[in-house]
Design a protein around this motif. Structure first.
Motif, PDB file in Angstrom:
ATOM      1  N   GLU A 106       0.827  -1.205   0.000  1.00  0.00           N
ATOM      2  CA  GLU A 106       0.000   0.000   0.000  1.00  0.00           C
ATOM      3  C   GLU A 106       0.861   1.254   0.000  1.00  0.00           C
ATOM      4  O   GLU A 106       0.381   2.343  -0.222  1.00  0.00           O
ATOM      5  N   ILE A 107       2.130   1.090   0.251  1.00  0.00           N
ATOM      6  CA  ILE A 107       3.073   2.188   0.377  1.00  0.00           C
ATOM      7  C   ILE A 107       2.553   3.168   1.416  1.00  0.00           C
ATOM      8  O   ILE A 107       1.734   4.027   1.144  1.00  0.00           O
ATOM      9  N   GLY A 108       3.042   2.977   2.620  1.00  0.00           N
ATOM     10  CA  GLY A 108       2.614   3.828   3.728  1.00  0.00           C
ATOM     11  C   GLY A 108       2.769   5.299   3.394  1.00  0.00           C
ATOM     12  O   GLY A 108       3.705   5.699   2.697  1.00  0.00           O
ATOM     13  N   LYS A 109       1.868   6.084   3.870  1.00  0.00           N
ATOM     14  CA  LYS A 109       1.862   7.524   3.606  1.00  0.00           C
ATOM     15  C   LYS A 109       2.947   8.179   4.450  1.00  0.00           C
ATOM     16  O   LYS A 109       2.796   8.379   5.641  1.00  0.00           O
ATOM     17  N   ALA A 110       4.052   8.532   3.804  1.00  0.00           N
ATOM     18  CA  ALA A 110       5.241   8.998   4.517  1.00  0.00           C
ATOM     19  C   ALA A 110       5.105  10.413   5.069  1.00  0.00           C
ATOM     20  O   ALA A 110       5.816  10.776   5.998  1.00  0.00           O
ATOM     21  N   ASP A 111       4.199  11.227   4.526  1.00  0.00           N
ATOM     22  CA  ASP A 111       4.128  12.626   4.936  1.00  0.00           C
ATOM     23  C   ASP A 111       3.135  12.877   6.071  1.00  0.00           C
ATOM     24  O   ASP A 111       2.788  14.019   6.352  1.00  0.00           O
ATOM     25  N   VAL A 112       2.673  11.813   6.746  1.00  0.00           N
ATOM     26  CA  VAL A 112       1.777  12.012   7.881  1.00  0.00           C
ATOM     27  C   VAL A 112       2.553  12.576   9.069  1.00  0.00           C
ATOM     28  O   VAL A 112       3.787  12.544   9.090  1.00  0.00           O
ATOM     29  N   THR A 113       1.837  13.088  10.040  1.00  0.00           N
ATOM     30  CA  THR A 113       2.468  13.637  11.231  1.00  0.00           C
ATOM     31  C   THR A 113       3.280  12.572  11.952  1.00  0.00           C
ATOM     32  O   THR A 113       4.389  12.821  12.435  1.00  0.00           O
ATOM     33  N   GLU A 114       2.708  11.364  12.007  1.00  0.00           N
ATOM     34  CA  GLU A 114       3.354  10.241  12.696  1.00  0.00           C
ATOM     35  C   GLU A 114       2.993   8.965  11.948  1.00  0.00           C
ATOM     36  O   GLU A 114       1.814   8.689  11.740  1.00  0.00           O
ATOM     37  N   LEU A 115       3.996   8.210  11.527  1.00  0.00           N
ATOM     38  CA  LEU A 115       3.762   6.910  10.882  1.00  0.00           C
ATOM     39  C   LEU A 115       4.409   5.843  11.750  1.00  0.00           C
ATOM     40  O   LEU A 115       5.605   5.883  12.019  1.00  0.00           O
ATOM     41  N   ILE A 116       3.596   4.908  12.194  1.00  0.00           N
ATOM     42  CA  ILE A 116       4.068   3.827  13.057  1.00  0.00           C
ATOM     43  C   ILE A 116       3.993   2.529  12.256  1.00  0.00           C
ATOM     44  O   ILE A 116       2.906   2.110  11.852  1.00  0.00           O
ATOM     45  N   ALA A 117       5.129   1.898  12.018  1.00  0.00           N
ATOM     46  CA  ALA A 117       5.179   0.606  11.332  1.00  0.00           C
ATOM     47  C   ALA A 117       5.247  -0.487  12.391  1.00  0.00           C
ATOM     48  O   ALA A 117       6.054  -0.406  13.325  1.00  0.00           O
ATOM     49  N   VAL A 118       4.376  -1.482  12.249  1.00  0.00           N
ATOM     50  CA  VAL A 118       4.273  -2.542  13.253  1.00  0.00           C
ATOM     51  C   VAL A 118       4.434  -3.905  12.594  1.00  0.00           C
ATOM     52  O   VAL A 118       4.435  -4.022  11.376  1.00  0.00           O
ATOM     53  N   ASP A 119       4.510  -4.941  13.431  1.00  0.00           N
ATOM     54  CA  ASP A 119       4.783  -6.283  12.921  1.00  0.00           C
ATOM     55  C   ASP A 119       3.550  -7.065  12.486  1.00  0.00           C
ATOM     56  O   ASP A 119       3.687  -8.049  11.764  1.00  0.00           O
ATOM     57  N   SER A 120       2.352  -6.665  12.950  1.00  0.00           N
ATOM     58  CA  SER A 120       1.180  -7.472  12.617  1.00  0.00           C
ATOM     59  C   SER A 120      -0.089  -6.633  12.590  1.00  0.00           C
ATOM     60  O   SER A 120      -0.125  -5.518  13.120  1.00  0.00           O
ATOM     61  N   MET A 121      -1.114  -7.208  11.997  1.00  0.00           N
ATOM     62  CA  MET A 121      -2.429  -6.564  11.976  1.00  0.00           C
ATOM     63  C   MET A 121      -2.976  -6.421  13.390  1.00  0.00           C
ATOM     64  O   MET A 121      -3.642  -5.441  13.720  1.00  0.00           O
ATOM     65  N   HIS A 122      -2.694  -7.406  14.238  1.00  0.00           N
ATOM     66  CA  HIS A 122      -3.201  -7.364  15.622  1.00  0.00           C
ATOM     67  C   HIS A 122      -2.633  -6.165  16.370  1.00  0.00           C
ATOM     68  O   HIS A 122      -3.360  -5.445  17.053  1.00  0.00           O
TER      69      HIS A 122
END
Length: 194
Positions: free
Chosen positions: A75-91
């Protein structure tokens, strides 16, 4: 009256949808930015998800995106957000979205939106949180879902009090007042841990 400072919006990542759904995302984004309410969402830049995030950001609002690493690639995370948190799982994604939000909004979406809605609804039923949940039934999109839930209640698989754990409204303009007017419940309830 509830003090809503951030809201989690569950919505679709498809762009091949009715214009009215896209318009609803823009309208909600404008309201959130104007009212100084932070958007918490799935972190993508496509579909209704991307539209609402873009609208909030372009109008001076704040956006927190939470996206699993594997979706960040597709989905290509939206890099220009105020805060982008990348995590390991959907849960973990859903847990953090819940923890960072004062309420939940369901816009038109697909299977992922349904998954998120039912999980946060179930958590409220189990008293793991007491944050308001609003379904925005834009152009009757969610009417079949609401009908199915009413059928579940009618058939005795859920109590009426559980049906009252979320509100259904027909327009974006009613979302924020509905969230704010939801009576405060048990303030000792803690957010779900998975």
């Amino acid at each position: 009256m509830r003090d809503i400072k951030s809201v989690c919006v569950y919505c679709g990542s498809s762009s091949r949808v009715r214009q009215s759904y896209k318009d609803a995302a823009v309208e909600l984004g404008l309201i959130l930015a104007r009212e100084g309410i932070r958007l918490v969402y799935g972190g993508g830049q496509v579909g209704i998800m991307g539209i609402i995030a873009d609208t909030v950001l372009q109008n001076g609002g704040e956006v927190t995106g939470i996206i699993p690493h594997f979706l960040n690639e597709s989905e290509i995370g939206k890099a220009d957000v105020t805060e982008l948190i990348a995590v390991d799982s959907m849960h973990v994604r859903k847990q953090i979205m819940a923890e960072k939000s004062d309420g939940f909004i369901v816009l038109p979406g697909g299977f992922g939106t349904l998954d998120e809605f039912f999980e946060i609804l179930t958590w409220r039923q189990l008293k793991l949180h007491d944050k308001p949940i609003v379904i925005a039934d834009i152009d009757g999109y969610w009417a079949p879902l609401v009908g199915a839930i009413d059928h579940i209640v009618d058939e005795g698989f859920a109590h009426q009090r559980n049906r009252d754990l979320f509100k259904v409204i027909p327009s974006v303009a009613e979302i924020l007042p509905t969230l704010q007017d939801e009576p405060m419940g048990d303030t000792s309830i803690q957010t779900a841990r998975t």
